[in-house]
Write an enzyme that holds these catalytic residues in place. Structure first.
Site, mmCIF file in Angstrom:
data_model
loop_
_atom_site.group_PDB
_atom_site.id
_atom_site.type_symbol
_atom_site.label_atom_id
_atom_site.label_comp_id
_atom_site.label_asym_id
_atom_site.label_seq_id
_atom_site.Cartn_x
_atom_site.Cartn_y
_atom_site.Cartn_z
ATOM 1 N N ILE A 1 0.820 -1.218 0.000
ATOM 2 C CA ILE A 1 0.000 0.000 0.000
ATOM 3 C C ILE A 1 0.851 1.265 0.000
ATOM 4 C CG2 ILE A 1 -2.002 -1.111 1.056
ATOM 5 C CD1 ILE A 1 -1.198 0.253 3.718
ATOM 6 N N GLY B 1 17.480 -1.881 8.321
ATOM 7 C CA GLY B 1 16.390 -1.174 7.662
ATOM 8 C C GLY B 1 15.020 -1.826 7.817
ATOM 9 N N GLN B 2 14.907 -2.844 8.665
ATOM 10 C CA GLN B 2 13.620 -3.510 8.858
ATOM 11 C C GLN B 2 12.687 -2.615 9.663
ATOM 12 O OE1 GLN B 2 13.907 -7.341 10.832
ATOM 13 N NE2 GLN B 2 11.844 -7.926 10.211
ATOM 14 N N HIS C 1 9.536 -10.603 5.357
ATOM 15 C CA HIS C 1 8.907 -10.282 4.079
ATOM 16 C C HIS C 1 9.955 -9.846 3.066
ATOM 17 C CE1 HIS C 1 9.132 -6.419 6.192
ATOM 18 N NE2 HIS C 1 9.022 -5.801 5.031
ATOM 19 N N HIS D 1 10.256 -7.489 -0.510
ATOM 20 C CA HIS D 1 9.665 -6.560 -1.471
ATOM 21 C C HIS D 1 10.060 -6.994 -2.875
ATOM 22 C CE1 HIS D 1 8.588 -3.169 1.287
ATOM 23 N NE2 HIS D 1 9.445 -3.822 2.061
#
Length: 136
Positions: free
Chosen positions: A31, A92-93, A99, A101
């Site tokens: 999103i 950077g999580q 997950h 990207h």
């Protein structure tokens, strides 16, 4: 976990634009997309990061990611695809549920700044390779 956003998505408590689902993974559109077609592939059980993935989940998530990458390329006509996966705050999580990207990329889009290139000498490379082999 009750408050994990991705666990809530897996349980169907929040809406998603689902792309694919199997026994171990769920893929849906992000999103907060970098480009149209920016998808996420998550593991269904709550696993915080790559260090906790077992071999079954690791294989399943990377198979699902490869399928989604091919679909993103075909559906968007993008020039390439970047896979991005982060672990821990320093890595950077921001969502602490494993997950990946799948980002459609276009020439000149300037997404994701990359690290400055360095050229370690062979001795430094060999020493680090030995340290990693010892841990494996």
């Amino acid at each position: 976990m009750d408050d994990c956003i991705f666990c809530r998505l897996v349980r169907g408590e929040l809406p998603i634009s689902k792309i694919a689902e199997d026994e171990h993974t769920l893929s849906f559109l992000n999103i907060v997309a970098a480009h149209p077609g920016h998808g996420l592939v998550i593991v269904k059980p709550h696993v915080e990061n790559i260090y906790s993935l077992d071999d079954t989940l690791a294989a399943a998530v990377f198979q699902a990611t490869a399928r989604l990458a091919r679909a993103v390329k075909a559906a968007t006509g993008c020039d390439g695809v970047t896979l991005f996966q982060a672990n821990e705050v320093a890595g950077g999580q921001t969502v602490f549920h494993f997950h990946i990207h799948v980002l459609p990329r276009y020439k000149g889009d300037e997404l994701l700044p990359f690290w400055p290139a360095t050229a370690p000498n062979r001795e430094a490379l060999d020493a680090m390779a030995a340290r990693l082999r010892d841990v494996l």
